[in-house]
Design an enzyme around this catalytic site. Structure first.
Site, mmCIF file in Angstrom:
data_model
loop_
_atom_site.group_PDB
_atom_site.id
_atom_site.type_symbol
_atom_site.label_atom_id
_atom_site.label_comp_id
_atom_site.label_asym_id
_atom_site.label_seq_id
_atom_site.Cartn_x
_atom_site.Cartn_y
_atom_site.Cartn_z
ATOM 1 N N LEU A 1 0.832 -1.198 0.000
ATOM 2 C CA LEU A 1 0.000 0.000 0.000
ATOM 3 C C LEU A 1 0.873 1.257 0.000
ATOM 4 O O LEU A 1 1.811 1.373 0.801
ATOM 5 C CB LEU A 1 -0.898 -0.011 1.239
ATOM 6 C CG LEU A 1 -1.977 1.070 1.341
ATOM 7 C CD1 LEU A 1 -3.022 0.885 0.247
ATOM 8 C CD2 LEU A 1 -2.646 1.010 2.721
ATOM 9 N N SER B 1 3.646 -6.498 2.481
ATOM 10 C CA SER B 1 2.455 -5.903 3.078
ATOM 11 C C SER B 1 1.202 -6.288 2.284
ATOM 12 O O SER B 1 0.945 -7.466 2.064
ATOM 13 C CB SER B 1 2.645 -4.381 3.171
ATOM 14 O OG SER B 1 1.689 -3.799 4.020
ATOM 15 N N GLN B 2 0.433 -5.297 1.834
ATOM 16 C CA GLN B 2 -0.761 -5.579 1.046
ATOM 17 C C GLN B 2 -0.441 -6.448 -0.166
ATOM 18 O O GLN B 2 -1.264 -7.253 -0.611
ATOM 19 C CB GLN B 2 -1.398 -4.259 0.600
ATOM 20 C CG GLN B 2 -2.616 -4.415 -0.293
ATOM 21 C CD GLN B 2 -3.187 -3.073 -0.701
ATOM 22 O OE1 GLN B 2 -3.941 -2.449 0.064
ATOM 23 N NE2 GLN B 2 -2.854 -2.591 -1.890
ATOM 24 N N HIS C 1 7.622 -1.026 9.921
ATOM 25 C CA HIS C 1 6.982 -1.543 8.713
ATOM 26 C C HIS C 1 7.668 -1.102 7.421
ATOM 27 O O HIS C 1 7.880 -1.911 6.520
ATOM 28 C CB HIS C 1 5.509 -1.117 8.686
ATOM 29 C CG HIS C 1 4.718 -1.790 7.610
ATOM 30 N ND1 HIS C 1 4.401 -3.134 7.648
ATOM 31 C CD2 HIS C 1 4.187 -1.303 6.455
ATOM 32 C CE1 HIS C 1 3.693 -3.452 6.569
ATOM 33 N NE2 HIS C 1 3.552 -2.374 5.836
ATOM 34 N N ASP D 1 6.591 -3.822 14.200
ATOM 35 C CA ASP D 1 6.195 -3.392 12.855
ATOM 36 C C ASP D 1 5.471 -2.049 12.882
ATOM 37 O O ASP D 1 5.742 -1.162 12.087
ATOM 38 C CB ASP D 1 5.309 -4.466 12.226
ATOM 39 C CG ASP D 1 4.866 -4.122 10.830
ATOM 40 O OD1 ASP D 1 5.568 -4.485 9.870
ATOM 41 O OD2 ASP D 1 3.807 -3.470 10.694
#
Length: 288
Positions: free
Chosen positions: A31, A97-98, A269, A214
């Site tokens: 994202l 991630s996404q 993150h 994260d």
């Protein structure tokens, strides 16, 4: 040097070259990301495995990453498929991630894929439920307990983060409304479940990477297929109903030793893919 010695040396060089040939690597961003965030990761790969073909897919970058995930699956799939076809020994996927959820969707649509290592780097595999800076960017002035009002309807499902928003206090609404994550994890029955399970089980190695610092994936154990119950107590992967029922094949894969978990503290993150220690300890060995 006589001809026999020369031929022997040449043959040895060919053997070394063959041993150094690595499977192609495809990187799928998350994202609000794009290829520029993964230049360092590509450098890590080329330094440790010279000659590796590394492709960081340049699609749905930045704000376009908010597009619905099934749309992104189609776009990323069009790039990934021809690379798979040109690599008879298989390819590796690194999905951040996404992007980890996008990659799982791509695999579901390619029943004959040849993914060797699927490396999911800090991905919300069982969903997201937390007040983070990412959430504020999408839904300003909206507390996590209210987001379901925006996400659990046909309009909300047109926003990527809503496709995996998993409110543990709104379980029935999630199961009814989620048109992506609930289907991938088999939490809602559908006609493609058996076919998707077979596709998932074609993965040779599933590498899960995440950590308690994260700061975005919430709970962070979602990166390891753990998630909150209705009391916001984390239920680990092996205690999840879909794991115990082997709904999408994770239990079978785990029992065979094909699932690897790599937990790291002290990594925020946005820095997973630029952390060389994470690369050396969690990623490099699976990119053969």
């Amino acid at each position: 040097m006589n001809n026999l010695m020369y031929c022997m040396l040449f043959f040895m060089e060919l053997l070394v070259a063959a041993e150094m040939r690595y499977r192609p690597v495809i990187i799928v961003h998350g994202l609000f990301d794009g290829p520029k965030q993964f230049i360092q990761m590509a450098n890590f790969i080329n330094q440790s495995h010279p000659g590796t073909m590394v492709t960081t897919v340049d699609l749905y970058d930045d704000l376009a990453s908010l597009k619905p995930l099934w749309e992104q699956v189609k776009g990323f799939g069009k790039v990934i498929e021809p690379i798979m076809q040109m690599a008879p020994d298989g390819i590796h996927l690194i999905c951040f991630s996404q992007g980890g959820l996008v990659c799982r969707g791509v695999l579901a649509t390619f029943p004959k894929h040849n993914i060797h290592s699927l490396i999911l780097l800090s991905s919300p595999l069982v969903g997201q439920y937390g007040d983070t800076s990412y959430l504020e960017n999408v839904f300003p002035h909206c507390m996590k307990s209210k987001v379901y009002h925006l996400c659990y309807n046909p309009w909300g499902q047109k926003i990527s983060i809503c496709n995996y928003w998993n409110d543990p206090h709104q379980r029935a609404r999630y199961l009814t409304s989620s048109n992506y994550l609930a289907l991938l994890n088999g939490e809602r029955k559908h006609s493609n479940l058996s076919k998707w399970r077979e596709s998932f089980l074609r993965i040779k190695k599933l590498v899960l990477i995440g950590g308690p610092d994260d700061g975005v994936i919430t709970p962070w154990q979602s990166s390891f297929f753990g998630f909150y119950d209705s009391n916001e107590t984390v239920v680990e992967m092996k205690q999840q109903e879909w794991y115990q029922n082997d709904t999408f094949g994770l239990k079978t894969m785990d029992s065979s030793g094909a699932v690897v978990r790599c937990a790291f503290s002290g990594v925020r993150h946005a820095f997973w893919h630029t952390n060389f220690t994470v690369y050396k300890n969690c990623i490099e060995q699976w990119l053969t």
